[in-house]
Design an enzyme around this catalytic site. Structure first.
Site, short mmCIF file in Angstrom:
data_model
loop_
_atom_site.label_atom_id
_atom_site.label_comp_id
_atom_site.label_asym_id
_atom_site.label_seq_id
_atom_site.Cartn_x
_atom_site.Cartn_y
_atom_site.Cartn_z
N ASP A 1 -24.79 -4.60 20.22
CA ASP A 1 -24.75 -5.00 21.64
C ASP A 1 -23.70 -6.10 21.75
OD1 ASP A 1 -25.51 -5.60 24.41
OD2 ASP A 1 -27.32 -4.49 23.95
N HIS B 1 -21.53 -2.82 26.34
CA HIS B 1 -22.43 -3.58 25.45
C HIS B 1 -21.80 -3.66 24.06
CE1 HIS B 1 -25.93 -4.40 27.96
NE2 HIS B 1 -25.75 -3.21 28.52
N GLU C 1 -25.20 0.58 31.60
CA GLU C 1 -24.62 -0.63 32.21
C GLU C 1 -23.14 -0.81 31.87
OE1 GLU C 1 -28.52 -3.38 32.59
OE2 GLU C 1 -27.57 -3.43 30.64
C1 ACM Z 1 -31.29 -1.08 29.27
O1 ACM Z 1 -32.29 -1.75 29.50
N1 ACM Z 1 -30.09 -1.56 29.54
C2 ACM Z 1 -31.37 0.26 28.73
#
Ligand code: ACM
Ligand code: ZN
Length: 550
Positions: free
Chosen positions: A194, A270, A337
């Site tokens: 991440d 991420h 995201e």
């Molecule tokens: C997430 O909570 N971004 C999958």
């Protein structure tokens, strides 16, 4: 039916069936089995306790060893292996055709307990049930006679852990897996990468861990600064990673507990830790500078450049090593995201988009994920992604994890009707939230009773799906994101006992959603967890009425 027969029937119910029903509900099993019937009598566990296998399959032997150690740990009595089945206290067998792949049948009579399953996994779950029973009779040493027929509702009973915001060592991961096994969960979703840290050694790209696994502690962000761990604030020393041998050890440990390990390499965004290490793969070619103001437009980070072929050489190299470490068919590629502003401004990304005749950046993400999913498919692996992966078109044969519950079930229904498997990871229902926060004066999202109730009541299958379509809902998964979970103790208390209602939803036994039964089973279950050395959040003194409040 004449009056006499009716009276006889009532007498039968009062004298035989009623006490049996009452005793069945006294056993605190979590998750509850599919069917449990009490029988008359007890199996006394005093004197030499012996365990025999009725089949030579190695899975039966492993289950017998596990049961012997459970006898010492959970019952407080030693047990030994013997070969004569007729004389053994416990007989374990693997018999083809006993039931579904993960099912088991347990019959306890005054003379013997027999546990049978079709597969080693079924026997393993039967032993988990026996462990809970043994613990409950450790004072009397008398197992009530009963018959249990049990099998899970869902094949995917998962639990996720984010090890990027905070790194958790292998010894902790093993305890986490122990907790999953006790609750009959069978998938560990390991969120390995991440923005805040890259956690898996990739030998061909050493900077991913020499640079990407470490960060500077800074005040103001709990996921960066951890008061509990002292360090030199001037140095990039906070973090850690799993060497490839560590990963193999975790996979071996999980496999012995019939738990699949699904790695997540979160793409295309991420990925700040990776882009810190290899900035040439970002659109700007420079390290990402975090925004000064964090708001809805800036909170997500820039993705890998989709127009640069080097991005795909790199990611395929990473995935090639990931595939050597993780034997499971499923590999999670993230897709959540993704901020598209850098793609909009990047000449290479725009050239790619126009060259492919794509409509917009959303479609570019679809192409990005489809390309990597195809790469996995050529190696007989399946891509898994969060539900944003569907925005640009789900890759052929991929599986979707649905987390954005606030958008409703439309994406789930659409994915299922297009033939995709779906796992429910609903944020509103199945995200476990820490019960303490590290920010002074900031309250936790909710208290434990409310959390247990919201998980227990979750319905994974949308009512609009037909029976055939519903088979694509493979199961459920709880998620622990660790922005505010910096320590092992807090992580364990976020996991337990919230895992108990998740297990009820995932296993789906008879009466598993009944909050009154759940609450009655929970306290003995917590004592069992304590005896197993597993830390859990304390349960406040509650009556059932209070557990219904959110
Ligand atoms: C997430 O909570 N971004 C999958
Ligand atoms: Zn670009």
């Amino acid at each position: 039916m004449d009056v006499l027969h009716r009276l006889k029937a009532i007498c039968f119910i009062l004298t035989i069936a009623l006490p049996v029903l009452l005793r069945a509900s006294d056993l605190a099993l979590i998750p509850q089995p599919t069917r449990i019937e009490n029988r008359v009598g007890v199996l006394t566990l005093k004197g030499p306790i012996t365990v025999a296998c009725a089949s030579r399959r190695s899975g039966a032997g492993a289950a017998a060893e596990l049961l012997c150690s459970a006898m010492s740990a959970d019952l407080g009595e030693p047990a030994s292996r013997i070969t004569q089945q007729a004389r053994a206290t416990f007989v374990l067998s693997i018999r083809p055709g006993t039931g579904g792949d993960e099912s088991y049948q347990l019959d306890i009579t005054p003379h013997q307990a027999r546990l049978a399953a079709t597969t080693p996994a079924g026997l393993f779950y039967g032993v988990q049930t026996l462990r809970q029973l043994l613990f409950q009779v450790r004072d009397s040493k008398e197992l009530p006679c009963l018959s249990i027929q049990d099998q899970p509702r869902f094949p995917w009973r998962g639990m996720h852990l984010d090890v990027s915001r905070h790194f958790f060592p292998v010894a902790f991961i093993k305890r986490y897996l122990d907790a999953l096994a006790l609750h009959k969960l069978n998938v560990f979703h390991w969120h390995l990468t991440d923005d805040h840290g890259w956690r898996v050694e990739i030998k061909r790209y050493p900077r991913l861990t020499s640079v990407g696994a470490w960060r500077e502690p800074k005040d103001g962000n709990d996921w960066i600064y951890v008061p509990e761990r002292s360090m030199d604030p001037a140095k990039r020393t906070y973090g850690g990673f799993y060497a490839q041998d560590d990963v193999r050890e975790v996979v071996r440990y999980a496999t012995a507990r019939h738990i699949r390990v699904i790695p997540e390499i979160d793409l295309p965004a991420h990925s700040m830790a990776a882009l810190d290490a290899y900035p040439e793969l970002s659109c700007s070619g420079r390290p990402f500078v975090p925004p000064k103001v964090v708001n809805e437009q800036t909170e997500f980070t820039d993705p890998f450049c989709a127009g640069n072929e080097a991005t795909f050489t790199f990611l395929e190299g990473v995935l090639t090593e990931v595939m050597t470490l993780f034997p499971d068919r499923d590999i999670h590629l993230g897709a959540d995201e993704v901020r598209k502003t850098s793609w909009k401004a990047c000449p290479k990304c725009q050239a790619r988009l126009h060259g492919l005749g794509l409509k917009d950046e959303e479609a570019l993400q679809g192409w990005f994920m489809q390309r990597l999913a195809r790469f996995l498919a050529t190696h007989h692996r399946r891509a898994v992604g969060w539900d944003e992966m569907a925005q640009g078109g789900l890759p052929k044969g991929s599986m979707m994890m649905h987390w954005r519950s606030w958008l409703g079930d439309a994406a789930v229904i659409e994915a299922v009707r297009a033939g995709h498997d779906v796992v429910r990871t609903s944020m509103d229902d199945l995200y476990f939230s820490p019960l303490e926060t590290s920010k002074p004066g900031v309250a936790a999202r909710e208290g434990l009773p409310a959390q247990l109730t919201r998980i227990l009541h979750y319905q994974p299958v949308p009512a609009a799906l037909s029976k055939a379509e519903a088979r694509h809902i493979k199961g459920v998964e709880g998620c622990i994101w660790t922005e505010d979970v910096a320590t092992e103790s807090r992580a364990m208390k976020t996991l337990l006992p919230a895992l108990a209602p998740l297990a009820e939803v995932a296993w789906g036994g008879a009466g598993s959603r009944d909050p009154v039964i759940f609450e009655r089973h929970l306290r003995p279950h917590l004592r069992f967890l304590e005896a197993c050395g597993l830390e859990h959040a304390p349960l406040p003194e509650i009556g059932h009425a209070q557990t219904n409040g959110r």
